[in-house]
Design an enzyme around this catalytic site. Structure first.
Site, PDB file in Angstrom:
ATOM      1  N   GLU A  95      16.022 -29.334  17.537  1.00  0.00           N
ATOM      2  CA  GLU A  95      15.105 -28.346  16.978  1.00  0.00           C
ATOM      3  C   GLU A  95      15.356 -26.956  17.540  1.00  0.00           C
ATOM      4  OE1 GLU A  95      11.476 -31.511  17.081  1.00  0.00           O
ATOM      5  OE2 GLU A  95      11.226 -29.555  17.989  1.00  0.00           O
ATOM      6  N   CYS A 108      13.481 -20.140  20.198  1.00  0.00           N
ATOM      7  CA  CYS A 108      13.278 -21.203  21.171  1.00  0.00           C
ATOM      8  C   CYS A 108      14.353 -22.244  20.878  1.00  0.00           C
ATOM      9  CB  CYS A 108      11.879 -21.786  21.000  1.00  0.00           C
ATOM     10  SG  CYS A 108      11.589 -23.231  22.024  1.00  0.00           S
ATOM     11  N   CYS A 115      15.809 -36.016  26.050  1.00  0.00           N
ATOM     12  CA  CYS A 115      15.678 -35.548  27.435  1.00  0.00           C
ATOM     13  C   CYS A 115      15.496 -36.763  28.336  1.00  0.00           C
ATOM     14  CB  CYS A 115      14.481 -34.613  27.578  1.00  0.00           C
ATOM     15  SG  CYS A 115      14.289 -33.965  29.266  1.00  0.00           S
ATOM     16  N   CYS A 119       8.660 -36.681  30.798  1.00  0.00           N
ATOM     17  CA  CYS A 119       7.282 -36.192  30.968  1.00  0.00           C
ATOM     18  C   CYS A 119       6.392 -36.899  29.934  1.00  0.00           C
ATOM     19  CB  CYS A 119       7.229 -34.679  30.787  1.00  0.00           C
ATOM     20  SG  CYS A 119       8.355 -33.839  31.915  1.00  0.00           S
ATOM     21  N   CYS A 122       5.257 -35.308  26.447  1.00  0.00           N
ATOM     22  CA  CYS A 122       6.264 -34.558  25.694  1.00  0.00           C
ATOM     23  C   CYS A 122       6.984 -35.464  24.697  1.00  0.00           C
ATOM     24  CB  CYS A 122       7.254 -33.943  26.670  1.00  0.00           C
ATOM     25  SG  CYS A 122       8.712 -33.243  25.863  1.00  0.00           S
ATOM     26  N   GLY A 167      15.034 -30.888  25.630  1.00  0.00           N
ATOM     27  CA  GLY A 167      15.961 -31.067  26.743  1.00  0.00           C
ATOM     28  C   GLY A 167      15.614 -30.293  27.989  1.00  0.00           C
ATOM     29  N   SER A 199      13.497 -22.496  31.061  1.00  0.00           N
ATOM     30  CA  SER A 199      12.338 -23.248  31.542  1.00  0.00           C
ATOM     31  C   SER A 199      12.812 -24.590  32.084  1.00  0.00           C
ATOM     32  CB  SER A 199      11.360 -23.458  30.379  1.00  0.00           C
ATOM     33  OG  SER A 199      10.355 -24.378  30.744  1.00  0.00           O
ATOM     34  N   LEU A 223       4.932 -26.514  35.893  1.00  0.00           N
ATOM     35  CA  LEU A 223       4.230 -27.016  37.075  1.00  0.00           C
ATOM     36  C   LEU A 223       3.215 -28.101  36.696  1.00  0.00           C
ATOM     37  CD1 LEU A 223       4.233 -26.338  40.111  1.00  0.00           C
ATOM     38  CD2 LEU A 223       2.445 -24.649  39.662  1.00  0.00           C
ATOM     39  N   CYS A 342       7.323 -29.078  21.653  1.00  0.00           N
ATOM     40  CA  CYS A 342       8.643 -29.529  22.067  1.00  0.00           C
ATOM     41  C   CYS A 342       9.012 -30.908  21.493  1.00  0.00           C
ATOM     42  CB  CYS A 342       8.575 -29.588  23.579  1.00  0.00           C
ATOM     43  SG  CYS A 342       9.999 -30.148  24.415  1.00  0.00           S
TER      44      CYS A 342
HETATM   45  N1  SAH Z   1      12.569 -29.226  29.840  1.00  0.00           N
HETATM   46  C1  SAH Z   1      12.099 -27.930  30.109  1.00  0.00           C
HETATM   47  C2  SAH Z   1      12.080 -27.033  28.894  1.00  0.00           C
HETATM   48  C3  SAH Z   1      11.627 -27.630  27.589  1.00  0.00           C
HETATM   49  S1  SAH Z   1       9.929 -28.042  27.475  1.00  0.00           S
HETATM   50  C4  SAH Z   1      10.737 -27.985  30.764  1.00  0.00           C
HETATM   51  O1  SAH Z   1      10.131 -29.049  30.803  1.00  0.00           O
HETATM   52  O2  SAH Z   1      10.305 -26.959  31.276  1.00  0.00           O
HETATM   53  C5  SAH Z   1       9.140 -26.453  27.364  1.00  0.00           C
HETATM   54  C6  SAH Z   1       7.691 -26.453  27.794  1.00  0.00           C
HETATM   55  O3  SAH Z   1       6.894 -27.158  26.838  1.00  0.00           O
HETATM   56  C7  SAH Z   1       7.460 -27.119  29.143  1.00  0.00           C
HETATM   57  O4  SAH Z   1       6.624 -26.337  29.931  1.00  0.00           O
HETATM   58  C8  SAH Z   1       6.786 -28.412  28.747  1.00  0.00           C
HETATM   59  O5  SAH Z   1       6.005 -28.936  29.773  1.00  0.00           O
HETATM   60  C9  SAH Z   1       5.982 -27.989  27.540  1.00  0.00           C
HETATM   61  N2  SAH Z   1       5.571 -29.104  26.681  1.00  0.00           N
HETATM   62  C10 SAH Z   1       6.264 -30.201  26.362  1.00  0.00           C
HETATM   63  N3  SAH Z   1       5.550 -30.997  25.542  1.00  0.00           N
HETATM   64  C11 SAH Z   1       4.372 -30.372  25.329  1.00  0.00           C
HETATM   65  C12 SAH Z   1       3.201 -30.687  24.575  1.00  0.00           C
HETATM   66  N4  SAH Z   1       3.127 -31.800  23.870  1.00  0.00           N
HETATM   67  N5  SAH Z   1       2.178 -29.813  24.594  1.00  0.00           N
HETATM   68  C13 SAH Z   1       2.259 -28.662  25.305  1.00  0.00           C
HETATM   69  N6  SAH Z   1       3.331 -28.312  26.035  1.00  0.00           N
HETATM   70  C14 SAH Z   1       4.378 -29.148  26.054  1.00  0.00           C
HETATM   71 FE1  SF4 Z   2       9.805 -32.952  30.365  1.00  0.00          FE
HETATM   72 FE2  SF4 Z   2      10.845 -30.701  29.370  1.00  0.00          FE
HETATM   73 FE3  SF4 Z   2      12.188 -33.010  29.139  1.00  0.00          FE
HETATM   74 FE4  SF4 Z   2       9.976 -32.635  27.729  1.00  0.00          FE
HETATM   75  S1  SF4 Z   2      11.874 -31.504  27.536  1.00  0.00           S
HETATM   76  S2  SF4 Z   2      10.534 -34.486  28.919  1.00  0.00           S
HETATM   77  S3  SF4 Z   2       8.732 -31.424  29.133  1.00  0.00           S
HETATM   78  S4  SF4 Z   2      11.672 -31.976  31.029  1.00  0.00           S
END
Ligand code: SAH
Ligand code: SF4
Length: 353
Positions: A95, A108, A115, A119, A122, A167, A199, A223, A342
Site C-alpha cells: 500500500e 506514505c 511485517c 504489533c 496492526c 513494514g 517511523s 512508543l 497501516c
Molecule cells: N513499522 C513502523 C512504521 C509503519 S506503522 C512502525 O511501527 O513505526 C506506522 C504507524 O502506524 C506506527 O506508529 C504504528 O504503530 C501505527 N499503526 C499501526 N496500526 C495501526 C492502527 N490499526 N491504528 C492506529 N495506528 C496504527
Molecule cells: Fe508493528 Fe509497524 Fe510492523 Fe505494524 S508495520 S506490525 S506497527 S512494526
C-alpha cells in the site's frame, strides 16, 4: 517484467551516470533520463522522446523502469486521502497513500510486504512477514504518488514522505536509506531531508546506526506505552529491545544529531489512554527534544480494541502540554472509511480473495 534487468528506480544519480558512461553515452543523456524518470514520470522507454535511438535501445535491452501496476485505488469520501494497492512483480501487494489534508501533499510508503514485528493492533503485523522491498520498489511508490498529484490537475509537487506504510523500515535499512537518497536528489523528486520521516517500532540498533551515520532524515518512534509491561503486550519486539534500551538509543540519537524525535502513540480506549499513562509518557520523555503524535486506533478485524475518542484524547494532550511542556498533535482520522490504517487495505483484499 524481467527481474534480471536493472531497475532504473534503484539507481542513485551517480550510479546512473556510471552505467551510461560504461556504455559510452554522454552525461547529458544520463541527466535527461533522470528528468524523464523523476520530473516527467516516464513509465516506458517509448516516452523518452529526445534520447537517441541507440541509447533507448540499450536501455530497454538491459534495464527496466520498475513502475508498479495499481491493483486497487480508493479515495476517502472527503477526497483528501487516496490509497493505492500496488502489485509487485512476484504477486505481492503493498500500500501507498497520498494525503492532501495538511494542504501539502504527503506520501506514505511501505518498506516491506507484510511485517515481522507482530504489533497486536496492526493489520500488517497480523499479516506476518512476506519480504523486503527493493529500493526501486520504494522509489516507485513515491513516483506513483507524485504522478497522481500531477494528473489530478494539481501542479503541486510532493512535499513530504513518511515510511509509515506496511513494514518496519529499520528491518530493511539499506533499501530504505538508498531510496531516501534517490528521492532527495534535487534534480529529481527533490524531497528535502527534513520532510522525510522514518517511523520505527523501536529497533534499537537501527536508531543507533541512523545516529552514527548522521542520516539527515527525521525519526519517529512508535512508543504506545511508557512502561515495559504495557508496551510488550502491544509491541512484542519490546521483549527484544526493552524500553530502557530504546530510550538510551533515542537519547543517543538526539545528542549525536542535535535533532528532535517524534514519538507515536496509538490511542486505544482503556489500554493506554488514562491520565496516569499521559503522566508516565511525560516523565519518560523529560529532557528529550520530543514531539508526540497521538493516533486514535484504526480498528482492525484481528484486534478487539477501540479508539480513544473526544475528551480522553484531549485530556492526554493537555497533560503532556501543561505538566511537561511536551508538544503533541492528535492525528486526524480522515481516510478511515477507506481503511487507510497501516496494512488495512491489503489485508481486506486478501480476505476477499
Ligand atoms: N513499522 C513502523 C512504521 C509503519 S506503522 C512502525 O511501527 O513505526 C506506522 C504507524 O502506524 C506506527 O506508529 C504504528 O504503530 C501505527 N499503526 C499501526 N496500526 C495501526 C492502527 N490499526 N491504528 C492506529 N495506528 C496504527
Ligand atoms: Fe508493528 Fe509497524 Fe510492523 Fe505494524 S508495520 S506490525 S506497527 S512494526
Amino acid at each position: 517484467m524481467d527481474a534480471s534487468k536493472t531497475d532504473l528506480y534503484s539507481l542513485t544519480p551517480v550510479e546512473l551516470h556510471l552505467l551510461l558512461a560504461r556504455w559510452g553515452f554522454s552525461p547529458v543523456h544520463a541527466r535527461r533520463l533522470w528528468k524523464y524518470l523523476y520530473l516527467e514520470f516516464a513509465g516506458t522507454f517509448g516516452g523518452l522522446r529526445d534520447l537517441p535511438a541507440r541509447v533507448r535501445d540499450r536501455l530497454s535491452a538491459d534495464t527496466r523502469i520498475g513502475v508498479l501496476p495499481v491493483a486497487a485505488d480508493t479515495r476517502s469520501s472527503d477526497g483528501f486521502t487516496h490509497k493505492y494497492l500496488l502489485s509487485l512483480g512476484d504477486g505481492e501487494r503493498i500500500e501507498s497513500v497520498l494525503m492532501r489534508y495538511t494542504g501539502r501533499a504527503t506520501a506514505c510508503v511501505s518498506s516491506q510486504a507484510g511485517c515481522a514485528m507482530g504489533c497486536v493492533f496492526c493489520a500488517t503485523g497480523q499479516m506476518g512477514y512476506r519480504r523486503h522491498l527493493t529500493a526501486g520498489e520504494i522509489v516507485a511508490q513515491a513516483v506513483h504518488v507524485a504522478r497522481a498529484l500531477g494528473s489530478a490537475g494539481e501542479p503541486r509537487r510532493l512535499r513530504n514522505l513518511v515510511f509509515m506504510g506496511m513494514g518496519e523500515p529499520m528491518h530493511n535499512y539499506e533499501a530504505v536509506m538508498r531510496a531516501s537518497d534517490i528521492l532527495r536528489d534535487p534534480a529529481g523528486i527533490g524531497l528535502a531531508s527534513n520532510r522525510i520521516t522514518l517511523s520505527t517500532v523501536g529497533v534499537v540498533p537501527g536508531i543507533r546506526r541512523m545516529a552514527d551515520e548522521a542520516r539527515p532524515i527525521h525519526l519517529a518512534v512508535s512508543l504506545h506505552a511508557a512502561d515495559q509491561e504495557t508496551r510488550a503486550a502491544l509491541v512484542p519486539v519490546a521483549g527484544r529491545w526493552p524500553l530502557d534500551e530504546l530510550m538510551g538509543a533515542c537519547r543517543h540519537y538526539c545528542e549525536t544529531l542535535r535533532r528532535r524525535i517524534f514519538f507515536e502513540w496509538t490511542l486505544i480506549e482503556g489500554r493506554n489512554d488514562s491520565a496516569d499513562h499521559a503522566h508516565a509518557v511525560g516523565r519518560l520523555l523529560r529532557g528529550l527534544p520530543a514531539q508526540v503524535n497521538l493516533i486514535p486506533l484504526n480498528p482492525t478485524p484481528g484486534y478487539d480494541g477501540e479508539p480513544t475518542r473526544g475528551e480522553p484524547a484531549r485530556r492526554f494532550q493537555r497533560i503532556l502540554g501543561e505538566h511537561y511542556g511536551l508538544p503533541s498533535t492528535v492525528r486526524q482520522r480522515r481516510g478511515i472509511d477507506i481503511a487507510a490504517g497501516c496494512g488495512q487495505l491489503a489485508s481486506a483484499r486478501a480476505r476477499e480473495a
